[in-house]
Design a protein around this motif. Structure first.
Motif, PDB file in Angstrom:
ATOM      1  N   GLN A 142      38.503  33.096  43.855  1.00  0.00           N
ATOM      2  CA  GLN A 142      38.501  34.539  43.641  1.00  0.00           C
ATOM      3  C   GLN A 142      37.284  35.118  44.351  1.00  0.00           C
ATOM      4  OE1 GLN A 142      38.788  32.410  40.749  1.00  0.00           O
ATOM      5  NE2 GLN A 142      40.936  32.459  41.288  1.00  0.00           N
ATOM      6  N   ARG A 143      37.529  36.059  45.218  1.00  0.00           N
ATOM      7  CA  ARG A 143      36.456  36.650  46.019  1.00  0.00           C
ATOM      8  C   ARG A 143      36.016  37.978  45.419  1.00  0.00           C
ATOM      9  NH1 ARG A 143      36.849  34.112  51.328  1.00  0.00           N
ATOM     10  NH2 ARG A 143      38.688  32.781  51.297  1.00  0.00           N
ATOM     11  N   ILE A 144      35.445  37.881  44.202  1.00  0.00           N
ATOM     12  CA  ILE A 144      34.909  39.072  43.557  1.00  0.00           C
ATOM     13  C   ILE A 144      33.463  38.777  43.159  1.00  0.00           C
ATOM     14  CG2 ILE A 144      37.129  39.963  42.748  1.00  0.00           C
ATOM     15  CD1 ILE A 144      36.528  38.832  40.000  1.00  0.00           C
ATOM     16  N   PRO A 145      32.619  39.801  43.146  1.00  0.00           N
ATOM     17  CA  PRO A 145      31.214  39.574  42.796  1.00  0.00           C
ATOM     18  C   PRO A 145      31.035  39.267  41.305  1.00  0.00           C
ATOM     19  CG  PRO A 145      31.615  41.897  43.239  1.00  0.00           C
ATOM     20  CD  PRO A 145      32.880  41.172  43.560  1.00  0.00           C
ATOM     21  N   LEU A 146      29.866  38.753  40.975  1.00  0.00           N
ATOM     22  CA  LEU A 146      29.566  38.346  39.607  1.00  0.00           C
ATOM     23  C   LEU A 146      29.594  39.535  38.647  1.00  0.00           C
ATOM     24  CD1 LEU A 146      28.856  35.856  37.962  1.00  0.00           C
ATOM     25  CD2 LEU A 146      26.448  36.344  38.372  1.00  0.00           C
ATOM     26  N   LEU A 153      42.913  44.179  43.511  1.00  0.00           N
ATOM     27  CA  LEU A 153      42.410  45.508  43.881  1.00  0.00           C
ATOM     28  C   LEU A 153      41.164  45.413  44.753  1.00  0.00           C
ATOM     29  CD1 LEU A 153      42.875  47.432  40.527  1.00  0.00           C
ATOM     30  CD2 LEU A 153      44.145  47.769  42.638  1.00  0.00           C
ATOM     31  N   TRP A 154      40.243  44.513  44.396  1.00  0.00           N
ATOM     32  CA  TRP A 154      39.004  44.349  45.148  1.00  0.00           C
ATOM     33  C   TRP A 154      39.307  43.932  46.591  1.00  0.00           C
ATOM     34  CZ3 TRP A 154      34.061  45.601  44.525  1.00  0.00           C
ATOM     35  CH2 TRP A 154      33.101  44.983  45.320  1.00  0.00           C
ATOM     36  N   ASN A 155      40.200  42.968  46.747  1.00  0.00           N
ATOM     37  CA  ASN A 155      40.546  42.510  48.090  1.00  0.00           C
ATOM     38  C   ASN A 155      41.286  43.580  48.882  1.00  0.00           C
ATOM     39  OD1 ASN A 155      39.333  40.008  47.847  1.00  0.00           O
ATOM     40  ND2 ASN A 155      41.158  39.083  46.964  1.00  0.00           N
ATOM     41  N   THR A 156      42.104  44.370  48.210  1.00  0.00           N
ATOM     42  CA  THR A 156      42.800  45.464  48.890  1.00  0.00           C
ATOM     43  C   THR A 156      41.803  46.518  49.365  1.00  0.00           C
ATOM     44  OG1 THR A 156      44.786  45.111  47.569  1.00  0.00           O
ATOM     45  CG2 THR A 156      44.549  47.255  48.627  1.00  0.00           C
ATOM     46  N   LEU A 157      40.858  46.862  48.505  1.00  0.00           N
ATOM     47  CA  LEU A 157      39.854  47.860  48.885  1.00  0.00           C
ATOM     48  C   LEU A 157      38.922  47.352  49.970  1.00  0.00           C
ATOM     49  CD1 LEU A 157      38.939  49.281  45.372  1.00  0.00           C
ATOM     50  CD2 LEU A 157      40.262  50.405  47.172  1.00  0.00           C
ATOM     51  N   ARG A 158      38.647  46.074  49.972  1.00  0.00           N
ATOM     52  CA  ARG A 158      37.771  45.485  50.978  1.00  0.00           C
ATOM     53  C   ARG A 158      38.492  45.130  52.269  1.00  0.00           C
ATOM     54  NH1 ARG A 158      32.525  46.371  50.372  1.00  0.00           N
ATOM     55  NH2 ARG A 158      31.771  45.800  48.340  1.00  0.00           N
ATOM     56  N   GLY A 159      39.818  45.246  52.270  1.00  0.00           N
ATOM     57  CA  GLY A 159      40.580  44.963  53.484  1.00  0.00           C
ATOM     58  C   GLY A 159      40.845  43.497  53.706  1.00  0.00           C
ATOM     59  N   ARG A 160      40.754  42.687  52.661  1.00  0.00           N
ATOM     60  CA  ARG A 160      41.026  41.257  52.795  1.00  0.00           C
ATOM     61  C   ARG A 160      42.431  40.979  52.292  1.00  0.00           C
ATOM     62  NH1 ARG A 160      35.976  39.655  49.483  1.00  0.00           N
ATOM     63  NH2 ARG A 160      34.330  40.346  50.832  1.00  0.00           N
TER      64      ARG A 160
END
Length: 96
Positions: A25-29, A80-87
């Protein structure tokens, strides 16, 4: 002092949820802790709705519901995080 416990328990729930979910999961802590807090609140609400919020001894059912809530919130937030970050979750970005 309750807010401090909410942050600590939220972080623990978020980290366990990330460990249970397959893949990376590529989300921050900080987002992991926030997802854990929201998942814990969701699990507490479900436990109250099911009538198992207050039991004798350790509330295992409530804790499992909190973890399930954290897993669901982490999955949604990661998407959502990956969509907003373009990943993209399936691999590197493709050029058109």
């Amino acid at each position: 002092m309750n807010w401090l416990w909410a942050i600590i328990v939220g972080l623990v729930l978020g980290l366990i949820a990330r460990a249970v979910i397959p893949g990376r999961q590529r989300i921050p802590l900080w987002l992991t802790a926030l997802c854990g807090i929201l998942g814990g609140m969701l699990g507490n609400g479900a436990a109250g709705w099911l009538g198992v919020a207050e039991t004798r001894g350790i509330d295992w059912t409530r804790h499992v519901l909190q973890l399930v809530g954290a897993i669901l919130v982490v999955l949604v937030c990661e998407r959502l995080w990956n969509t907003l970050r373009g990943r993209r979750a399936s691999g590197p970005r493709q050029r058109m």
